[in-house]
Design a protein around this motif. Structure first.
Motif, short mmCIF file in Angstrom:
data_model
loop_
_atom_site.label_atom_id
_atom_site.label_comp_id
_atom_site.label_asym_id
_atom_site.label_seq_id
_atom_site.Cartn_x
_atom_site.Cartn_y
_atom_site.Cartn_z
N UNK A 170 -9.57 5.23 -0.15
CA UNK A 170 -8.00 4.81 0.23
C UNK A 170 -7.78 3.75 0.24
N UNK A 171 -8.59 3.39 1.36
CA UNK A 171 -8.92 2.04 2.25
C UNK A 171 -8.70 0.91 1.36
N UNK A 172 -9.84 0.93 0.10
CA UNK A 172 -10.91 0.27 -0.18
C UNK A 172 -9.30 0.91 -2.01
N UNK A 173 -8.13 1.40 -1.62
CA UNK A 173 -7.33 1.00 -3.32
C UNK A 173 -8.70 1.93 -4.25
N UNK A 174 -9.25 2.58 -3.61
CA UNK A 174 -9.95 3.72 -4.95
C UNK A 174 -10.90 2.49 -6.17
N UNK A 175 -11.36 1.73 -5.31
CA UNK A 175 -12.18 0.65 -5.48
C UNK A 175 -11.44 -0.58 -6.31
N UNK A 176 -10.03 -0.43 -5.55
CA UNK A 176 -9.10 -1.89 -6.36
C UNK A 176 -8.34 -1.84 -8.02
N UNK A 177 -8.09 -0.21 -7.64
CA UNK A 177 -7.53 -0.13 -8.58
C UNK A 177 -6.09 -0.80 -9.35
N UNK A 178 -5.50 -1.20 -7.88
CA UNK A 178 -3.98 -1.47 -8.44
C UNK A 178 -4.07 -3.21 -8.20
N UNK A 188 1.01 -1.40 -0.57
CA UNK A 188 0.10 0.35 -0.04
C UNK A 188 0.58 1.40 0.38
N UNK A 189 2.40 1.08 0.15
CA UNK A 189 3.10 2.79 -0.27
C UNK A 189 3.05 2.78 -0.95
N UNK A 190 3.28 1.95 -2.03
CA UNK A 190 3.77 2.10 -3.85
C UNK A 190 1.98 2.45 -4.33
N UNK A 191 1.42 3.27 -2.99
CA UNK A 191 -0.60 4.00 -4.02
C UNK A 191 -0.12 5.33 -3.18
N UNK A 192 -1.40 5.92 -3.17
CA UNK A 192 -1.72 7.11 -2.48
C UNK A 192 -1.14 8.46 -2.90
N UNK A 193 -0.33 8.37 -4.19
CA UNK A 193 -0.07 8.93 -4.81
C UNK A 193 -0.78 10.27 -6.51
N UNK A 211 0.18 -12.16 -2.75
CA UNK A 211 -0.40 -10.90 -4.88
C UNK A 211 -1.97 -11.17 -5.28
N UNK A 212 -3.27 -10.25 -4.51
CA UNK A 212 -4.46 -10.29 -4.86
C UNK A 212 -4.76 -10.29 -5.77
N UNK A 213 -4.47 -10.40 -7.11
CA UNK A 213 -4.81 -9.58 -8.50
C UNK A 213 -5.77 -11.20 -9.22
N UNK A 214 -7.00 -10.77 -9.14
CA UNK A 214 -7.52 -11.33 -10.12
C UNK A 214 -7.03 -12.06 -11.70
N UNK A 215 -7.81 -12.93 -12.30
CA UNK A 215 -7.12 -12.98 -14.00
C UNK A 215 -8.20 -12.94 -14.63
N UNK A 216 -9.14 -12.85 -13.84
CA UNK A 216 -10.50 -13.37 -14.26
C UNK A 216 -12.03 -12.42 -13.72
N UNK A 217 -12.28 -12.32 -14.86
CA UNK A 217 -13.63 -11.34 -13.96
C UNK A 217 -15.04 -12.19 -13.15
N UNK A 218 -14.49 -13.33 -12.71
CA UNK A 218 -15.62 -14.08 -11.84
C UNK A 218 -14.60 -13.85 -10.43
N UNK A 219 -13.55 -13.32 -10.88
CA UNK A 219 -12.86 -13.07 -9.30
C UNK A 219 -12.71 -11.75 -8.43
N UNK A 220 -13.48 -10.77 -9.76
CA UNK A 220 -13.46 -9.34 -9.56
C UNK A 220 -13.24 -8.74 -7.92
N UNK A 221 -13.20 -8.14 -7.85
CA UNK A 221 -12.96 -7.71 -6.55
C UNK A 221 -13.11 -6.61 -5.91
N UNK A 222 -14.38 -6.71 -5.11
CA UNK A 222 -15.39 -5.23 -4.96
C UNK A 222 -15.21 -4.68 -3.44
N UNK A 223 -14.25 -3.12 -4.02
CA UNK A 223 -14.12 -2.38 -2.94
C UNK A 223 -14.63 -1.46 -2.56
N UNK A 224 -14.34 -0.35 -1.08
CA UNK A 224 -14.72 0.75 -1.27
C UNK A 224 -14.33 2.06 -2.57
N UNK A 225 -14.47 2.61 -2.72
CA UNK A 225 -14.42 3.28 -3.16
C UNK A 225 -13.67 4.79 -2.39
#
Length: 373
Positions: free
Chosen positions: A228-236, A4-9, A212-226
């Motif tokens: 800072x805590x939710x990575x702006x909706x999981x952009x990374x 998360x230290x790589x985010x936020x800028x 590593x939390x990244x999905x590789x398919x839409x069936x695994x899409x991660x819904x997160x809050x939009x």
């Protein structure tokens, strides 16, 4: 999570977007912050026409900016990040043990890392190109930095960051590692990379970083809050889905990924808007592949297959394909149910194929009109 230290800028980019300097064909200036976070106090360390520095961080930043500039110029005929020769300014040794590198809308900033998790961020050409590509995206589609449009924003930076590394190394799609940030982890961490376009979700897995939390398919899409805590909706996080689609398209087409695959994605990015999401972007890559390389070309079919494999079906393709099948079946038999002469059949199939191409163009026209409204 430590990453998360790589985010936020990213959110500060728009505050500086109007600060782009007059055209200079991407001339570079590298300044040394001397571990301060006050950019105005930084001292000039290397300029476009100046000699190399005794500081390797300065030289790596200078070369990384130059390689990225050359890539966009030679591959896409783009004059710097804004297409109009924007100057490339960068700052090294930002802060104390700063675990990040970022593009703020007008300049690049590099931290030295804490020596525990990360090392000097100038060591990774794909990280440099990733951050600079945020500038390219800002000056083309301007993809909003949240939810799916934000994940596309991050994906564009990963895709073109990886392409710059491949271009510098003259690697084919099959030879490339498709990893982002392999050079910035310290040896003690034991992580392969920040992200993997080839295998989202498998870039790292250790006690310090977790998995590593990244999905590789839409069936695994991660819904997160939009937020800072939710990575702006999981952009990374959700960027793994379009990342995998590009990798699959590049492998399907073969050769150098910055050629046909890169041109298709660049054309689609240029045709996108701030609110473009995965489905619309996928449709656009398919249409651009047809425009650039021909309807039903190897390139277009590779794009179609790539998106399907990550759970996104190109809009309208199933309908058009069904129409084509019915047209060909009708061409094989005359009104009395008797087979026609083979040469007549061939001519009818050719004619009907042209009609199908017209239908494809009409779909593209409809999409353009919908964007205009």
């Amino acid at each position: 999570m430590a990453t998360s230290r790589l985010r936020g800028e990213r959110s500060v980019r728009s505050l500086f977007a109007s600060a782009a300097a007059a055209s200079s064909h991407g001339r570079r200036t590298i300044s040394d912050c001397s571990n301060s976070t006050f950019l105005a106090a930084a001292t000039l360390a290397r300029s476009e026409d100046g000699p190399a520095s005794g500081d390797e961080s300065v030289n790596r930043a200078f070369e990384g900016l130059g390689d990225t500039r050359a890539f966009y110029s030679e591959v896409f005929d783009r004059d710097s990040l804004d297409g109009q020769g924007m100057r490339l300014n960068a700052y090294v040794h930002y802060g104390s043990e700063y675990n990040n590198a970022f593009w703020d809308g007008s300049e690049m900033v590099f931290g030295d890392g804490d020596g525990v998790l990360f090392t000097d961020f100038t060591k990774s050409i794909d990280v440099i190109a990733h951050e600079l590509t945020h500038g390219v995206t800002e000056f083309t589609a301007g993809l909003q930095y949240h939810n799916q449009s934000g994940a596309l924003n991050e994906s564009m930076s990963d895709v073109f960051g990886s392409l710059v590394k491949q271009w510098v190394g003259k690697q084919t799609a099959a030879q490339a590692d498709w990893l982002i940030g392999t050079d910035i982890f310290t040896p003690a961490i034991g992580a392969d990379a920040l992200r993997s376009l080839k295998e989202p979700g498998k870039a790292y897995n250790n006690p310090t970083l977790g998995r590593d939390p990244q999905p590789d398919h839409m069936s695994k899409y991660v819904n997160l809050p939009d937020n800072d805590v939710g990575d702006n909706g999981g952009v990374h996080i959700n960027s793994g889905i379009p990342n995998k689609a590009f990798y699959l398209a590049a492998i399907g087409i073969g050769g150098f990924a910055w050629e046909a695959p890169g041109h298709i994605w660049y054309a689609a990015l240029s045709a996108s808007t701030a609110s473009t999401e995965f489905q619309e972007f996928a449709d656009t890559t398919y249409l651009k592949a047809g425009q650039l390389y021909g309807t039903h070309s190897t390139e277009q079919q590779a794009v179609l297959s790539a998106w399907k494999e990550v759970g996104i079906r190109i809009s309208g393709v199933r309908t058009l394909a069904g129409t084509a099948t019915r047209m060909r079946q009708a061409a094989m038999t005359n009104g009395n149910g008797h087979d026609e002469d083979s040469s007549d059949v061939a001519r009818q199939i050719e004619q009907l194929s042209r009609q199908l191409a017209v239908l494809t163009k009409e779909v593209a026209g409809l999409k353009s009109k919908s964007k205009a409204h």
